[in-house]
Design a protein around this motif. Structure first.
Motif, mmCIF file in Angstrom:
data_model
loop_
_atom_site.group_PDB
_atom_site.id
_atom_site.type_symbol
_atom_site.label_atom_id
_atom_site.label_comp_id
_atom_site.label_asym_id
_atom_site.label_seq_id
_atom_site.Cartn_x
_atom_site.Cartn_y
_atom_site.Cartn_z
ATOM 1 N N ARG A 139 0.902 -1.234 0.363
ATOM 2 C CA ARG A 139 -0.455 -0.274 0.041
ATOM 3 C C ARG A 139 1.098 1.354 0.096
ATOM 4 O O ARG A 139 1.839 0.956 0.779
ATOM 5 C CB ARG A 139 -1.151 0.080 1.332
ATOM 6 C CG ARG A 139 -2.296 -0.384 1.307
ATOM 7 C CD ARG A 139 -2.034 -0.613 2.966
ATOM 8 N NE ARG A 139 -4.281 0.398 2.274
ATOM 9 C CZ ARG A 139 -5.125 1.000 2.982
ATOM 10 N NH1 ARG A 139 -5.284 0.381 4.237
ATOM 11 N NH2 ARG A 139 -5.970 1.510 3.101
ATOM 12 N N MET A 155 0.261 6.946 3.285
ATOM 13 C CA MET A 155 -0.362 8.002 3.212
ATOM 14 C C MET A 155 0.047 9.475 3.093
ATOM 15 O O MET A 155 0.817 9.495 3.930
ATOM 16 C CB MET A 155 -1.593 7.943 4.419
ATOM 17 C CG MET A 155 -2.436 8.665 4.726
ATOM 18 S SD MET A 155 -3.880 8.693 5.508
ATOM 19 C CE MET A 155 -4.423 7.493 5.102
ATOM 20 N N THR A 156 0.805 10.353 2.342
ATOM 21 C CA THR A 156 0.576 11.068 2.526
ATOM 22 C C THR A 156 0.045 12.664 2.901
ATOM 23 O O THR A 156 -1.184 12.630 3.700
ATOM 24 C CB THR A 156 0.537 12.277 0.808
ATOM 25 O OG1 THR A 156 -1.059 11.997 0.247
ATOM 26 C CG2 THR A 156 1.496 11.294 -0.194
ATOM 27 N N ALA A 161 -1.558 15.324 2.359
ATOM 28 C CA ALA A 161 -2.101 15.818 1.716
ATOM 29 C C ALA A 161 -3.295 14.845 2.022
ATOM 30 O O ALA A 161 -4.276 14.887 1.836
ATOM 31 C CB ALA A 161 -1.870 16.083 0.279
ATOM 32 N N THR A 162 -3.313 13.168 1.344
ATOM 33 C CA THR A 162 -4.307 12.681 1.391
ATOM 34 C C THR A 162 -4.604 12.495 2.817
ATOM 35 O O THR A 162 -6.224 12.344 3.067
ATOM 36 C CB THR A 162 -3.786 10.467 1.049
ATOM 37 O OG1 THR A 162 -3.210 11.360 -0.450
ATOM 38 C CG2 THR A 162 -4.597 10.347 0.681
ATOM 39 N N ARG A 163 -3.888 12.761 3.581
ATOM 40 C CA ARG A 163 -4.757 12.054 5.473
ATOM 41 C C ARG A 163 -5.685 13.521 5.856
ATOM 42 O O ARG A 163 -6.791 13.627 5.708
ATOM 43 C CB ARG A 163 -3.411 12.765 5.915
ATOM 44 C CG ARG A 163 -3.886 11.953 8.194
ATOM 45 C CD ARG A 163 -2.978 11.956 9.037
ATOM 46 N NE ARG A 163 -1.762 11.152 8.285
ATOM 47 C CZ ARG A 163 -0.398 11.395 8.328
ATOM 48 N NH1 ARG A 163 0.106 12.166 7.651
ATOM 49 N NH2 ARG A 163 -0.023 9.964 7.529
ATOM 50 N N LEU A 207 -6.768 15.794 3.194
ATOM 51 C CA LEU A 207 -8.547 15.755 2.503
ATOM 52 C C LEU A 207 -9.027 14.617 3.467
ATOM 53 O O LEU A 207 -10.447 14.639 2.862
ATOM 54 C CB LEU A 207 -8.426 14.870 1.171
ATOM 55 C CG LEU A 207 -9.335 14.421 -0.597
ATOM 56 C CD1 LEU A 207 -10.085 15.652 -0.060
ATOM 57 C CD2 LEU A 207 -8.903 14.264 -1.608
ATOM 58 N N ARG A 208 -8.993 12.812 3.693
ATOM 59 C CA ARG A 208 -9.513 12.686 4.419
ATOM 60 C C ARG A 208 -10.386 12.540 5.172
ATOM 61 O O ARG A 208 -11.543 12.899 5.668
ATOM 62 C CB ARG A 208 -9.106 11.198 4.431
ATOM 63 C CG ARG A 208 -8.449 10.296 4.322
ATOM 64 C CD ARG A 208 -8.078 8.959 3.987
ATOM 65 N NE ARG A 208 -8.018 8.193 3.259
ATOM 66 C CZ ARG A 208 -6.576 6.818 3.750
ATOM 67 N NH1 ARG A 208 -7.132 6.560 4.335
ATOM 68 N NH2 ARG A 208 -7.233 5.944 2.441
ATOM 69 N N GLU A 248 -13.429 14.987 4.310
ATOM 70 C CA GLU A 248 -14.058 14.847 3.461
ATOM 71 C C GLU A 248 -14.710 14.074 4.204
ATOM 72 O O GLU A 248 -16.385 14.172 4.432
ATOM 73 C CB GLU A 248 -13.364 13.657 2.367
ATOM 74 C CG GLU A 248 -12.589 13.560 1.600
ATOM 75 C CD GLU A 248 -13.818 13.857 0.178
ATOM 76 O OE1 GLU A 248 -15.121 14.350 0.752
ATOM 77 O OE2 GLU A 248 -13.145 14.275 -0.875
ATOM 78 N N ARG A 273 -8.924 17.714 -4.041
ATOM 79 C CA ARG A 273 -8.908 16.227 -5.064
ATOM 80 C C ARG A 273 -8.219 15.707 -5.281
ATOM 81 O O ARG A 273 -7.831 14.678 -6.483
ATOM 82 C CB ARG A 273 -10.878 15.584 -5.089
ATOM 83 C CG ARG A 273 -11.347 15.766 -3.686
ATOM 84 C CD ARG A 273 -12.951 16.047 -3.804
ATOM 85 N NE ARG A 273 -13.934 15.360 -3.316
ATOM 86 C CZ ARG A 273 -15.458 16.347 -2.913
ATOM 87 N NH1 ARG A 273 -15.944 16.964 -4.690
ATOM 88 N NH2 ARG A 273 -16.145 16.095 -1.690
ATOM 89 N N GLY A 285 -4.940 16.776 -5.582
ATOM 90 C CA GLY A 285 -4.073 16.353 -5.327
ATOM 91 C C GLY A 285 -2.988 17.333 -5.110
ATOM 92 O O GLY A 285 -1.654 17.439 -4.777
#
Length: 82
Positions: A16, A19-20, A22-24, A26-27, A30, A58, A60
């Motif tokens: 996997r 988790m960057t 930015a991803t964290r 965004l989550r 959301e 979203r 990135g």
């Protein structure tokens, strides 16, 4: 006699991706949107005065440190946004 591969490519377990930040972020955004029923455009306008904030996340994009602080304040319930 059949020769079997120990780990055929079709069954290989792919690692996997980490988790960057930015991803964290965004989550978290959301989850907040879903929990509060706030639309992405309204959230963006409340934070920075732009409806493009969530779509940018979203796609990135990573906001500036000041914008991240404003997002975090909004997520924690502080009234420290635009």
């Amino acid at each position: 006699m059949h020769h079997f591969r120990s780990n055929p490519p079709s069954r290989a377990i792919k690692p996997r991706p980490a988790m960057t930040p930015a991803t964290r972020l965004l989550r978290e955004v959301e989850a907040h949107l879903e929990e509060t029923g706030t639309s992405p455009s309204t959230f963006g306008r409340q934070i920075i005065g732009s409806s493009r904030l969530v779509p940018s996340l979203r796609e990135g994009g990573m906001p500036t440190p000041a914008t991240i602080e404003r997002i975090r304040a909004a997520l924690s319930g502080e009234a420290n946004h635009a």
